[in-house]
Structure formats: C-alpha cells, structure tokens
Enzyme design. Sequence first.
Site, mmCIF file in Angstrom:
data_model
loop_
_atom_site.group_PDB
_atom_site.id
_atom_site.type_symbol
_atom_site.label_atom_id
_atom_site.label_comp_id
_atom_site.label_asym_id
_atom_site.label_seq_id
_atom_site.Cartn_x
_atom_site.Cartn_y
_atom_site.Cartn_z
ATOM 1 N N ASP A 21 0.812 -1.221 0.000
ATOM 2 C CA ASP A 21 0.000 0.000 0.000
ATOM 3 C C ASP A 21 0.843 1.269 0.000
ATOM 4 O OD1 ASP A 21 -2.184 -1.706 0.137
ATOM 5 O OD2 ASP A 21 -2.195 -1.672 2.325
ATOM 6 N N GLU A 22 2.007 1.197 -0.592
ATOM 7 C CA GLU A 22 2.905 2.359 -0.615
ATOM 8 C C GLU A 22 2.464 3.382 -1.652
ATOM 9 O OE1 GLU A 22 3.872 -0.784 -1.102
ATOM 10 O OE2 GLU A 22 5.395 -1.340 0.371
ATOM 11 N N LYS A 24 1.974 2.018 -5.174
ATOM 12 C CA LYS A 24 2.489 1.441 -6.429
ATOM 13 C C LYS A 24 1.545 1.728 -7.580
ATOM 14 C CE LYS A 24 2.388 -2.555 -4.366
ATOM 15 N NZ LYS A 24 2.202 -2.196 -2.954
ATOM 16 N N GLY A 48 -4.585 -4.387 -3.644
ATOM 17 C CA GLY A 48 -5.597 -3.358 -3.873
ATOM 18 C C GLY A 48 -4.861 -2.091 -4.227
ATOM 19 N N HIS A 49 -4.932 -1.676 -5.477
ATOM 20 C CA HIS A 49 -4.171 -0.524 -5.947
ATOM 21 C C HIS A 49 -5.144 0.571 -6.358
ATOM 22 C CE1 HIS A 49 -0.738 -3.518 -7.121
ATOM 23 N NE2 HIS A 49 -1.006 -3.519 -5.839
ATOM 24 N N THR A 139 -5.735 -11.590 3.822
ATOM 25 C CA THR A 139 -6.865 -10.899 3.192
ATOM 26 C C THR A 139 -8.033 -11.857 2.928
ATOM 27 O OG1 THR A 139 -5.972 -11.345 1.007
ATOM 28 C CG2 THR A 139 -5.330 -9.253 2.037
ATOM 29 N N GLN A 227 1.862 -6.478 -3.498
ATOM 30 C CA GLN A 227 2.357 -6.660 -2.145
ATOM 31 C C GLN A 227 3.686 -5.887 -2.031
ATOM 32 O OE1 GLN A 227 1.039 -9.743 -3.830
ATOM 33 N NE2 GLN A 227 -0.737 -8.693 -3.026
ATOM 34 N N THR A 304 -9.648 -4.917 1.888
ATOM 35 C CA THR A 304 -10.470 -5.418 2.995
ATOM 36 C C THR A 304 -11.112 -4.305 3.819
ATOM 37 O OG1 THR A 304 -8.530 -5.465 4.431
ATOM 38 C CG2 THR A 304 -9.053 -7.503 3.248
ATOM 39 N N GLY A 305 -10.700 -3.062 3.595
ATOM 40 C CA GLY A 305 -11.253 -1.948 4.366
ATOM 41 C C GLY A 305 -10.704 -1.876 5.791
ATOM 42 N N LEU A 335 4.177 12.355 0.994
ATOM 43 C CA LEU A 335 4.922 13.358 1.757
ATOM 44 C C LEU A 335 3.948 14.360 2.383
ATOM 45 C CD1 LEU A 335 7.955 14.214 2.277
ATOM 46 C CD2 LEU A 335 7.563 15.967 0.543
ATOM 47 N N GLY A 395 5.507 11.838 -4.069
ATOM 48 C CA GLY A 395 4.049 11.975 -4.133
ATOM 49 C C GLY A 395 3.559 13.063 -3.195
#
Length: 407
Positions: A21-22, A24, A48-49, A139, A227, A304-305, A335, A395
Amino acid sequence: MKAFSKSLGQVIAVIGAQWGDEGKGKVTDILTEHFDVIARACGGANAGHTIVVNGQKHVFHLLPSGCLHENKPVILGSGMVIHLPTLLEEIETLKTAGIDIIPRLHISHAAHIVFDFHKDIDAAMEEDRKKEGEGIGTTKRGIGPAYTDKAVRSGVRMESLGTNMTAILEKKAKCNDRVFGIHTDVALEIENLETANHAIGCCVKDTVTLIHELHSSGKTIIVEGAQASMLDIDHGTYPFVTSSSTTATGALQGLGLPPSALKSCIGVAKAYCTRVGDGPFETELEGEIGNALREKGGEYGATTGRPRRCGWLNIPDLIRSAQINGFTHWNITKLDVLDDLHEIPVGIGDGKVKTLPGWQSSTVGMTNYSDLPENAKGYIQFIEEQTKVPVGLIGTGQGREEMIVKH
Ligand code: GDP
Ligand code: IMO
Ligand code: MG
C-alpha cells in the site's frame, strides 16, 4: 515525467519497499503513459491498488493499474493466482468506465486459478490460527491455499479453462471435506469456470513468447509489483508474509523475463510506514499520533477496508529492500501527509530514532522540487543519504498530477 520515464530504459519494475500500500498503483498509472506494455507478475486479488484520475477513484486487484491508458497490451504473468469471478468483475467495472480491456488482455496459460474453496480454506486456517493467538491477518482471498496447491503440484492452471474439470474438482471437494471440513460447491465452481472461459478464454496464451516478441521488437515494458518486499515469502517478516515472491526478481520470474532485462527498478515507500495485518512493526505508533496519520493518510485497506497500522519510516527496512531489489530510484509517496508535523521521528535501527524537523506548511499538489519547503527537502535528502538510492519521484497527493519529478 516523459524525460524521466525515457531515462529508465526498456523494462522497469515498480516494487513496494515496505508492507504494501505504498502507492504502487499511482506511480504505475503515471509512468504507463510513457510505456508500451503493462504487466502484473505475481500475487492475486490480495492486492488493492488505488488511483485517482480527474477526481475519480479506480481500484485494481488483478489488472495492473496502467489499464486506463488505452491501446496498450496488458499481461498477467504465470506467477499470478487468479480468482476468475473477481477478474470478470474488474473487467466489467472497466467496461462501465468505457474501457474494453479484453482485446488487449493476455493471461498466462501457466497462471494458477484461485477457486472459491481456496478462499474458504484461507478463512478457516486464519480462524484456527487466531484461536491459538497466531493470526497472520490474511486478506482471505485464497492466496496461501492457491500457492500451496501450486507448490504441491495439485493446482489448476489457466490452460485448463475450457476442459472438463468435474472429476478434478470432485476429488478436491473430497479432500477439502476430509482435511478442512469444508464444503465445496462443485457445481458453482464449474459454472464460474464456464463463465470465465466464455468471457476471457480467448485471452489465455503463452505470455512468455508474447513478452519476448514485444521485447525483441523494442517495446518498453512496465511491471507493476504487488504486495511488497517485507511481505515476500523469502525476505519478508515470515510467517507474517504473503505466499509469493514480491521482489523485482520475483516479478521477472513471474513473467519469464531474464534478470538482465530489467533496466530500472523503482522502490515505492511511504514517507512514513503502514502495515495491514499482523506481524512485527518496529516503528509502529499507537494512540493519537498513529490515529492522526491514519485519518490524514486515509489508511484503510483498499481490499479489505481494515484500518492500517501506522508508524514512522524505518531506514533499515528501506536499506534491506533496496539491497534485495536493486532499486535505482525511490518514489517517496504521501509526503503531504506529514505536512502538519512539528517534528518527524525516523527509525534508524536497534530501536533508535532520529528526529527531523517538520515543515508545517502544505506540500499538497506540488509538482516542482524547488517549491518544497526546506525541511521537506531535508527529509528527502536524509532518505537518499541513508539508503544511497536517489529519490526520483515524490508523491504530494492522490491525484495523477500530484507527483514531483526530482532531477
Ligand atoms: P498500492 O497497493 O501500493 O498501490 O497502494 P494503495 O493504493 O493500496 O494505497 C495507497 C493510497 O495512498 C491510495 O489511496 C492512493 O490514492 C494514496 N496515495 C498514493 N500516493 C499518494 C500521495 O502522494 N499522497 C496522498 N495523500 N495519497 C497518496
Ligand atoms: P498491495 O499490492 C498490504 C498482507 C495481508 C497479510 C499478509 C498475508 O495492495 O500492496 P495474504 O492474503 O496475502 O495471504 O495475506 O499480507 N497483504 C497486503 N498488505 N497490501 C497488499 O497488497 C497486501 N497483500 C497481502 O494483510 O498481513
Ligand atoms: Mg494496496
């Protein structure tokens, strides 16, 4: 962005450096404009992107995030595990957004199928582990059980679409009942296979031949990792990891590309750190500051929220990720989420923390490095000095435009 993209070479990978979740998806979407072919190599719908284009949010689980860019071939490699109803749903969602992906979608015949029963097994195993106080927090998308079937050589590959699978599935149903006490709805699984064959059977092929043809003809290729490095089955925080190889080498393996093909590898890391699911997290924040980061950064899982655990950046993790992936550049994301902070602690190893001064002014939407407040530049330079990897992209918001190219 164009000049930066061109400088990266013919084949590049975008790889998460932390626990996923960075961001990508966002950088893949941005860079794809300047690449010819988009690929996903491993993992499944545990990913999840999220990308935001013209204020509209799109979430990808199996298709790579560059799909909104029309006319570019999309490859799902053999390292992937694919839940067919989820893929069809994603294809449908794109269709309602006006994009018909099927004519340019190429799915490896060697990718494995995730059945509904894999999801049931995943959930049952997680429940059992939780009872023992040993949950991983998967997940529940069937990832571990599908890769288990692959590794013990009893998996079903995409090439089986269109064949009669009744006997195989009935055998699996007996086994699932005996080992896990799980009922398998064979008729529903067969119906799902038939529906998928009808819709995407034409997309299943030898994608290794295809990607090598495209490569030989000079096409540029962007591989979107899923991932992240610290969730890697070999190099991550085992057993709190996913079941695939999430690194740059895993991405090449999952597409049948040789290591020498990769010309650049962008390591994606948040300016802080999050983790969804269980496992160690040295710089985790509990309480008010963690909650504030979660709210400001919108840190809730796209799949998954679940609320993401939040903490400070940890330099040793970035160094390790850079080592195993060969990062040529960082994309430091989010940032802007740190804008309000008076000071920003950063983990530097052995439980030690270095505190850097905050900038307490808005960086939201900035696109020029020179516009960043001095302390924000200092923060970026600290990451570069510590990791010995240059920051190429920064970002500053969710939107496609909200990205700085640092020359
Ligand atoms: P991925 O799994 O690595 O693609 O990341 P996710 O999409 O799961 O999570 C990243 C979240 O952060 C998404 O909601 C993005 O829209 C958002 N995001 C990405 N980059 C930035 C950024 O620079 N600033 C802010 N505020 N949000 C960002
Ligand atoms: P993207 O691509 C964040 C985590 C799960 C759990 C562990 C194992 O969006 O960055 P699994 O279902 O794979 O067996 O779960 O891995 N996990 C992720 N966390 N982002 C992801 O993907 C993840 N994919 C798996 O939360 O801790
Ligand atoms: Mg994600």
